[in-house]
Scaffold this active site. Structure first.
Site: not given
Ligand SMILES: NC(=O)c1ccc[n+]([C@@H]2O[C@H](COP(=O)([O-])OP(=O)(O)OC[C@H]3O[C@@H](n4cnc5c(N)ncnc54)[C@H](O)[C@@H]3O)[C@@H](O)[C@H]2O)c1
Length: 257
Positions: A157, A153
């Site tokens: 990132k 991860y």
């Molecule tokens: N939630 C957190 O704490 C956090 C913190 C920092 C960064 N992020 C990043 O933010 C982004 C969104 O995270 P989130 O928390 O909203 O997660 P989430 O799981 O709610 O949303 C992720 C979305 O990406 C879609 N997805 C996954 N793989 C895919 C693919 N191969 N093709 C198309 N769509 C795909 C999923 O269907 C889902 O709707 C991610 O990249 C995550 O790493 C999240």
């Protein structure tokens, strides 16, 4: 931002859906692009019922043809692309010693290869249109603070921040700024899944957050919108933390309560 068009990959997720809704409130037409078609349609329906212009687009972000088709669909139905937010991602638990090559690739592909494919396809469209644009890649504090037991991860990132720098250099000449945002932990379906499996983890983490809560999806979305605004044209090629001070918390001790 009125009359503009944004593509949000991972637009059905916790952060992505909030970003979609915020863009729509500024008059931007929104393409909710996600692997999960049902959830993407739900987000699009809720935006539509609030009066927004939107489409749901099925996409597998790791697949070249699928991403190219998705961008073509957006252009044919919404007319253009002005902003791209790459938010699709996964967070699998796999310490490096136990990680299979497939797990490594799975993680890097969704975040990094997906970013490459979306940026290339949407970038070509923006360059052809000739009036600039903005790209935001969803990185994480994990770019600088690797997450124990999630061995692919942080590397994925961190690479996204570097990729924003790369594109920032290559695309400045076209009036396209490219940045990454690095949120701390937000409560979304992704983190809810982790905390369901490891309920004690949330309390442990909260103790280390100088601001005693997670970042709100709305706060992340506002930063993304700002980076796409005219006022942010000179911000280019960087990764911006939105973490309440977490990355500075090495010596941090929570005050006695
Ligand atoms: N939630 C957190 O704490 C956090 C913190 C920092 C960064 N992020 C990043 O933010 C982004 C969104 O995270 P989130 O928390 O909203 O997660 P989430 O799981 O709610 O949303 C992720 C979305 O990406 C879609 N997805 C996954 N793989 C895919 C693919 N191969 N093709 C198309 N769509 C795909 C999923 O269907 C889902 O709707 C991610 O990249 C995550 O790493 C999240």
């Amino acid at each position: 931002m009125e009359q503009k068009v944004v593509i949000v990959s991972g637009g059905a997720g916790g952060l992505g859906s909030e970003i979609c809704r915020r863009f729509s409130t500024r008059g931007v037409a929104v393409a909710v692009a996600d692997l999960n078609s049902e959830a993407a349609s739900q987000v699009a329906r809720s935006i539509e019922s609030d009066g927004g212009r939107t489409i749901a687009v099925h996409v597998e972000a790791t697949d070249e043809d699928s991403v190219a088709n998705a961008v073509r669909t957006v252009v044919s139905r919404l007319g253009r692309v002005d902003y791209l937010v790459h938010c699709a991602g996964t967070n699998i638990k796999a310490p490096v010693l136990d990680m299979s090559l497939d797990q490594w690739k799975f993680s890097l592909d969704a975040h990094l290869t997906g970013a490459f494919l979306f940026c290339r396809e949407a970038g070509r469209q923006m360059v052809e249109q000739g009036d600039g644009g903005s790209v935001v890649l969803m990185s994480s504090v994990a770019a600088a603070a690797p997450v124990p037991e999630r061995g692919a991860y942080g590397p994925a990132k961190a690479a996204l921040v570097n990729f924003a720098g790369q594109l920032g250099l290559e695309w400045a000449q076209y009036g396209i700024n490219v940045n990454a945002v690095c949120p701390g932990v937000a409560i979304t379906p992704m983190t809810e899944m982790v905390y369901k499996r490891e309920p004690e983890l949330r309390e442990q983490r909260l103790k280390r957050f100088p601001i005693k809560r997670e970042v709100l999806p709305e706060e992340v979305a506002e930063l993304v919108l700002y980076l796409c605004s005219d006022e942010a044209r000179y911000i280019n090629g960087v990764g911006i933390p939105i973490d309440g001070g977490f990355l500075n918390s090495g010596f941090y001790q929570a005050p006695e309560s």
